[in-house]
Enzyme design. Structure first.
Site, PDB file in Angstrom:
ATOM      1  CG  ASP A  35      -6.540   6.020   0.485  1.00 18.91           C
ATOM      2  OD1 ASP A  35      -6.950   7.090   1.792  1.00 18.91           O
ATOM      3  OD2 ASP A  35      -4.870   6.526   0.669  1.00 18.91           O
ATOM      4  CG  HIS A  52     -15.120   9.774   6.780  1.00 25.15           C
ATOM      5  ND1 HIS A  52     -13.670   8.747   5.483  1.00 25.15           N
ATOM      6  CD2 HIS A  52     -14.271  10.090   7.311  1.00 25.15           C
ATOM      7  CE1 HIS A  52     -12.900   9.386   7.003  1.00 25.15           C
ATOM      8  NE2 HIS A  52     -12.543   9.905   6.926  1.00 25.15           N
ATOM      9  CG  LEU A 146     -21.218  -9.389  -4.773  1.00 24.35           C
ATOM     10  CD1 LEU A 146     -20.170  -9.783  -6.246  1.00 24.35           C
ATOM     11  CD2 LEU A 146     -21.351  -7.617  -4.769  1.00 24.35           C
TER      12      LEU A 146
HETATM   13  C1  IPE Z   1      -6.063   2.483   3.917  1.00 20.22           C
HETATM   14  O1  IPE Z   1      -6.343   3.774   3.988  1.00 20.22           O
HETATM   15  C2  IPE Z   1      -7.298   2.094   5.028  1.00 20.22           C
HETATM   16  C3  IPE Z   1      -8.720   2.322   4.364  1.00 20.22           C
HETATM   17  C4  IPE Z   1      -8.710   2.485   2.969  1.00 20.22           C
HETATM   18  C5  IPE Z   1      -9.806   1.519   4.887  1.00 20.22           C
HETATM   19  P1  IPE Z   1      -5.717   5.013   4.717  1.00 20.22           P
HETATM   20  O2  IPE Z   1      -5.602   5.963   4.150  1.00 20.22           O
HETATM   21  O3  IPE Z   1      -5.537   4.367   6.317  1.00 20.22           O
HETATM   22  O4  IPE Z   1      -3.697   4.755   4.123  1.00 20.22           O
HETATM   23  P2  IPE Z   1      -2.352   4.757   4.672  1.00 20.22           P
HETATM   24  O5  IPE Z   1      -2.169   5.443   5.479  1.00 20.22           O
HETATM   25  O6  IPE Z   1      -1.923   6.151   3.626  1.00 20.22           O
HETATM   26  O7  IPE Z   1      -1.434   4.268   4.733  1.00 20.22           O
HETATM   27  C1  IPE Z   2     -10.243   6.750   3.514  1.00 19.09           C
HETATM   28  O1  IPE Z   2     -10.195   8.008   2.608  1.00 19.09           O
HETATM   29  C2  IPE Z   2     -10.956   6.980   4.421  1.00 19.09           C
HETATM   30  C3  IPE Z   2     -10.555   5.628   5.701  1.00 19.09           C
HETATM   31  C4  IPE Z   2      -9.064   5.653   5.388  1.00 19.09           C
HETATM   32  C5  IPE Z   2     -11.295   5.262   6.588  1.00 19.09           C
HETATM   33  P1  IPE Z   2      -9.163   8.714   4.224  1.00 19.09           P
HETATM   34  O2  IPE Z   2      -9.604   9.151   5.431  1.00 19.09           O
HETATM   35  O3  IPE Z   2      -7.864   8.042   4.433  1.00 19.09           O
HETATM   36  O4  IPE Z   2      -8.628   9.711   3.051  1.00 19.09           O
HETATM   37  P2  IPE Z   2      -7.470  10.489   3.184  1.00 19.09           P
HETATM   38  O5  IPE Z   2      -5.743   9.837   2.347  1.00 19.09           O
HETATM   39  O6  IPE Z   2      -6.122  11.052   3.826  1.00 19.09           O
HETATM   40  O7  IPE Z   2      -7.290  11.432   1.603  1.00 19.09           O
HETATM   41 MG    MG Z   3      -6.316   7.819   3.144  1.00 22.78          MG
END
Ligand code: IPE
Ligand code: IPE
Ligand code: MG
Length: 274
Positions: A35, A52, A146
């Protein structure tokens, strides 16, 4: 045998962390909620998708390091069932990056004897994504090192519902009318059938929530949350997570020795004694 020289340069921070790791007490399965990509990009005044893109380098390093550490399983949460709510362009870019990653990394997965396996509602993904996933899975199927699971179009509740439906179908086919299942049977029909539960759950970017990840499997996982954003997460951060994991006292609802025997005895008489 773990080759320590492949984990850290002499005199580096990584090396000082590796020295703290007890290789006799390694987590066998590490699961990661990747995240903070959006925030990483925002800090740099870049579009979210650049976060990303940058996150791919972290995936590469963490998967390779996990293989070198001889972990049994690494599971990375890449796209949740809820992530479809995001702007169409962001979703399309994530899928494009995934395909690009699979094409570019297949050789590295093979070199490192890594077996790749997607988990989630894979049939809900675009056919072109499914094709790449199938190809990588088939190519790496005979690898014995792995296990690298990637959670895509994944939801913990969706998995539990899919499991119940799978079991109901099975029982209908067997024309079973009188049945009761146990936890073992249920677990054997999850997406992660035959894979041990995570010992360590890592979440980056400081968020203190589980976000619908591996709800059944993390029942007794140790949780390590770091403020580091996913695109900045490198092997040293994985080493830190493992050192933190090894500082925990995993009791699984019991108590520490030697008192545990006393308690078992007391409990068997139905009395709590102090
Ligand atoms: C969790 O992250 C999902 C992934 C890492 C794929 P999100 O950014 O989607 O989760 P929330 O919205 O903060 O709970
Ligand atoms: C995690 O990063 C990647 C996915 C959930 C696909 P985010 O896109 O959720 O990044 P934040 O949480 O907005 O910083
Ligand atoms: Mg996120």
């Amino acid at each position: 045998m773990i080759d320590l020289s492949k984990l850290a340069e002499p005199g580096s921070i990584e090396e000082s962390l590796v020295e703290k790791i007890d290789f006799q007490r390694m987590p066998r399965h590490v699961a990661v909620i990747m995240d903070g990509n959006g925030r990483w990009a925002k800090q740099r005044s870049l579009p979210r998708v650049e976060g990303h893109r940058a996150g791919i380098a972290s995936v590469r390093e963490i998967v390779e390091t996990s293989a070198r550490l001889e972990l049994g399983v690494i599971t990375l949460y890449a796209f949740s069932v809820e992530n479809w709510k995001r702007p169409r362009y962001e979703v399309a870019t994530l899928m494009m990056l995934l395909k690009e990653y699979l094409r570019k990394e297949l050789a590295t997965l093979m070199d490192n004897n890594i077996r790749f396996s997607p988990i989630g509602r894979i049939d809900g993904l675009d056919e072109s994504v499914q094709r790449e996933l199938r190809y990588a899975q088939e190519k790496t199927a005979a690898n014995t090192g792995l296990l690298f699971q990637i959670a895509l179009n994944y939801g913990g509740r969706a998995e539990i519902v899919d499991t119940v439906n799978r079991i109901m179908t099975l029982l209908r086919e067997r024309e079973a009318s009188d049945f009761a299942i146990d936890e073992e049977f249920f677990a054997a029909h999850l997406y992660t059938a035959n894979v041990e539960d995570p010992d360590l759950l890592v979440r980056t970017s400081g968020e203190l929530r589980v976000s619908n990840f591996l709800l059944w499997q993390i029942a007794y996982a140790e949780i390590h949350v770091t403020k580091v954003l996913w695109p900045d997460f490198r092997r040293k951060n994985l080493f830190e997570a493992i050192v933190d994991f090894q500082s925990r006292d995993r009791r699984y609802g019991g108590v520490d020795e030697p008192d545990s025997r006393m308690w078992v005895e007391a409990d068997s008489h139905g009395r709590r004694q102090s």
